[in-house]
Enzyme design. Structure first.
Site, short mmCIF file in Angstrom:
data_model
loop_
_atom_site.label_atom_id
_atom_site.label_comp_id
_atom_site.label_asym_id
_atom_site.label_seq_id
_atom_site.Cartn_x
_atom_site.Cartn_y
_atom_site.Cartn_z
CB CYS A 1 -0.93 0.02 1.21
SG CYS A 1 -1.88 -1.49 1.40
CG HIS B 1 -3.39 3.24 2.10
ND1 HIS B 1 -4.00 2.86 0.93
CD2 HIS B 1 -3.34 2.13 2.88
CE1 HIS B 1 -4.31 1.58 1.00
NE2 HIS B 1 -3.92 1.12 2.18
CG ASN C 1 -6.79 -1.17 1.33
OD1 ASN C 1 -6.07 -0.73 0.44
ND2 ASN C 1 -6.31 -1.62 2.48
N1 ACO Z 1 -18.23 -9.44 8.88
C1 ACO Z 1 -18.68 -9.75 10.10
N2 ACO Z 1 -17.85 -10.08 11.11
C2 ACO Z 1 -16.53 -10.07 10.85
C3 ACO Z 1 -16.01 -9.76 9.58
C4 ACO Z 1 -16.92 -9.44 8.56
N3 ACO Z 1 -16.54 -9.12 7.33
N4 ACO Z 1 -14.68 -9.83 9.64
C5 ACO Z 1 -14.35 -10.19 10.88
N5 ACO Z 1 -15.47 -10.34 11.62
C6 ACO Z 1 -15.60 -10.70 13.02
C7 ACO Z 1 -14.36 -11.39 13.53
O1 ACO Z 1 -14.41 -12.76 13.21
C8 ACO Z 1 -14.49 -11.14 15.03
O2 ACO Z 1 -15.40 -12.06 15.55
P1 ACO Z 1 -15.12 -12.78 16.97
O3 ACO Z 1 -15.05 -11.64 17.95
O4 ACO Z 1 -16.29 -13.68 17.12
O5 ACO Z 1 -13.80 -13.46 16.79
C9 ACO Z 1 -15.15 -9.77 15.10
O6 ACO Z 1 -15.71 -9.52 13.80
C10 ACO Z 1 -14.18 -8.65 15.42
O7 ACO Z 1 -13.05 -8.83 14.60
P2 ACO Z 1 -11.83 -7.87 14.72
O8 ACO Z 1 -10.74 -8.38 13.86
O9 ACO Z 1 -11.57 -7.60 16.15
O10 ACO Z 1 -12.45 -6.55 14.08
P3 ACO Z 1 -11.78 -5.14 13.94
O11 ACO Z 1 -12.59 -4.13 14.62
O12 ACO Z 1 -10.32 -5.18 14.26
O13 ACO Z 1 -11.94 -4.88 12.40
C11 ACO Z 1 -10.61 -4.95 10.41
C12 ACO Z 1 -11.35 -5.76 11.48
C13 ACO Z 1 -11.65 -4.14 9.64
C14 ACO Z 1 -9.91 -5.87 9.45
C15 ACO Z 1 -9.62 -4.00 11.08
O14 ACO Z 1 -8.83 -4.69 12.02
C16 ACO Z 1 -8.72 -3.32 10.08
O15 ACO Z 1 -9.14 -2.56 9.25
N6 ACO Z 1 -7.41 -3.53 10.19
C17 ACO Z 1 -6.45 -2.94 9.32
C18 ACO Z 1 -6.19 -3.88 8.26
C19 ACO Z 1 -6.02 -3.24 6.93
O16 ACO Z 1 -6.43 -2.14 6.66
N7 ACO Z 1 -5.39 -3.99 6.07
C20 ACO Z 1 -5.18 -3.59 4.77
C21 ACO Z 1 -3.77 -3.67 4.35
S1 ACO Z 1 -2.66 -2.87 5.35
C22 ACO Z 1 -3.16 -1.38 5.22
O17 ACO Z 1 -3.63 -1.00 4.18
C23 ACO Z 1 -3.06 -0.55 6.40
#
Ligand code: ACO
Length: 355
Positions: free
Chosen positions: A120, A260, A290
């Protein structure tokens, strides 16, 4: 390309372009594919829909359209380009590079072309490299492209990742300008120890494609989202502050931040830490998701064509991505506001380019 006398001169963005595929994948579509909901996706990420490349579109096809738009705005022909840097995690093939394929499709026969593999952060790295190439006289016209067809490496059975990513391309033409204009600060960082936070486990030299890797779905993105979230916020804040230091500016002196588009909550957290009000931050994640290295140049082209940047504005670009990689650039904008004018009219009134 002939050698030019060295000596530091400025480097500025002289044209921008973008392209996104027509097909839209909505949150409602994803509700039918995995156990998720529109409400969860909007609340946790800010995303409503993303674009998906057609089966016959590869990254180079998206990149070429964005590049042509950027060259048109800059008033340059493909033959005028000295270097093509393609930031991508999804090249058409590993060999030849995506950049060489783009070069061939554009007809940019006088360019050196190569890929920037920094996830990214690739476009921001590309801007930093282009500034060095132009500043030291190695090149005059550098085409920096961010392009992704992430839909090709997303596992549409994994709800943790498939809701996040989209396809698209953005491009910028960078050219010389007077010292003290254009790019004023650059900050580039990596930490390979964090490599397993976001990875595609197989398909490279360490684990070549085999029936076993395909069966184990190891050619798709795997992500540890929670950990990434924290390091992304910290890294983006620190790198933008460090680019601002080089530019001799405070965060409050920025007219616009183009971050980003990883997650709406990451962007909000970074801007909170910097004390930047929402109206100075570009956010379009709801429409594109993204798009990794493409997200910043897509956002940039949208604000340029909407007339949201005018001559003298100070703009910050900041990214974080797999690797881990992160970085920022700060620029003093050298084009007048477009305000709906045709690109050529803007180019003709652009500040004198230093030769
Ligand atoms: N729909 C419904 N539930 C979901 C989904 C979904 N699509 N995805 C995950 N969950 C669930 C998980 O299984 C978890 O359930 P559990 O508590 O029963 O285990 C619950 O939701 C919470 O999951 P978390 O991972 O704690 O959710 P979080 O609030 O951290 O959000 C996310 C997840 C959106 C991926 C976030 O962590 C994020 O955006 N992280 C940055 C990652 C990113 O942007 N990556 C891209 C590349 S790197 C970059 O560009 C920065």
């Amino acid at each position: 390309m002939s050698a030019r006398p060295s000596g530091i001169r400025g480097a500025t963005i002289a044209g921008t372009g973008m392209y996104v595929p027509d097909k839209i994948l909505t949150n409602a579509d994803l509700e039918r594919m995995v156990d998720t909901s529109d409400e969860w996706i909007r609340e946790r990420t800010g995303i409503a829909e993303r674009r998906i490349a057609a089966p016959d579109q590869a990254s180079s096809d998206l990149a070429v359209i964005a590049a042509r738009n950027a060259l048109d705005m800059a008033g340059l022909r493909a033959e005028d380009v000295h270097q093509i840097i393609v930031a991508t995690t999804t090249p058409d093939r590993f060999l030849p590079s995506c950049a060489c394929t783009v070069q061939a499709k554009l007809g940019a026969r006088n360019a050196a072309a190569y890929d920037m593999f920094a996830a990214c952060t690739g476009f921001v790295y590309g801007m930093g490299i282009a500034r060095g190439l132009i500043g030291t006289g190695i090149a005059d016209n550098v085409l920096v492209i961010g392009v992704e067809t992430l839909s090709r490496i997303v596992d549409y059975t994994d709800r943790n990742t498939c809701v996040l990513f989209g396809d698209g391309a953005g491009a910028a033409v960078m050219r010389p300008c007077a010292a003290g204009e254009g790019i004023l600060g650059v900050s580039m960082h990596s930490d390979g120890v964090l490599g397993d936070l976001l990875e595609v486990p197989a398909g490279g030299a360490a684990s070549p494609a085999s029936h076993a890797t395909v069966d184990a779905r190891e050619h798709f993105i795997r992500m540890r989202g929670k950990e990434l979230f924290k390091v992304a916020v910290r890294g983006m804040e620190e790198s933008l502050r460090s680019a601002l230091d080089e530019a001799g500016l405070d965060p409050g002196e920025l007219d616009l931040i183009i971050p980003h588009q990883a997650n709406r909550r990451i962007i909000d957290a970074v801007c909170d830490r910097l004390g930047t009000p929402e109206h100075k931050v570009v956010i379009n994640i709801e429409r594109y998701g993204n798009t990794s290295s493409a997200s910043i140049p897509i956002s940039l082209d949208e604000v340029v064509r909407a007339g949201r940047l005018k001559f003298g504005d100070r703009v910050g670009f900041v990214a974080f991505g797999g690797g881990a990689t992160w970085g920022a650039t700060v620029a003093r904008w050298t084009m007048p506001a477009m305000n709906g004018k045709p690109a050529q009219a803007v180019v003709e009134s652009t500040v004198q380019v230093v030769k």
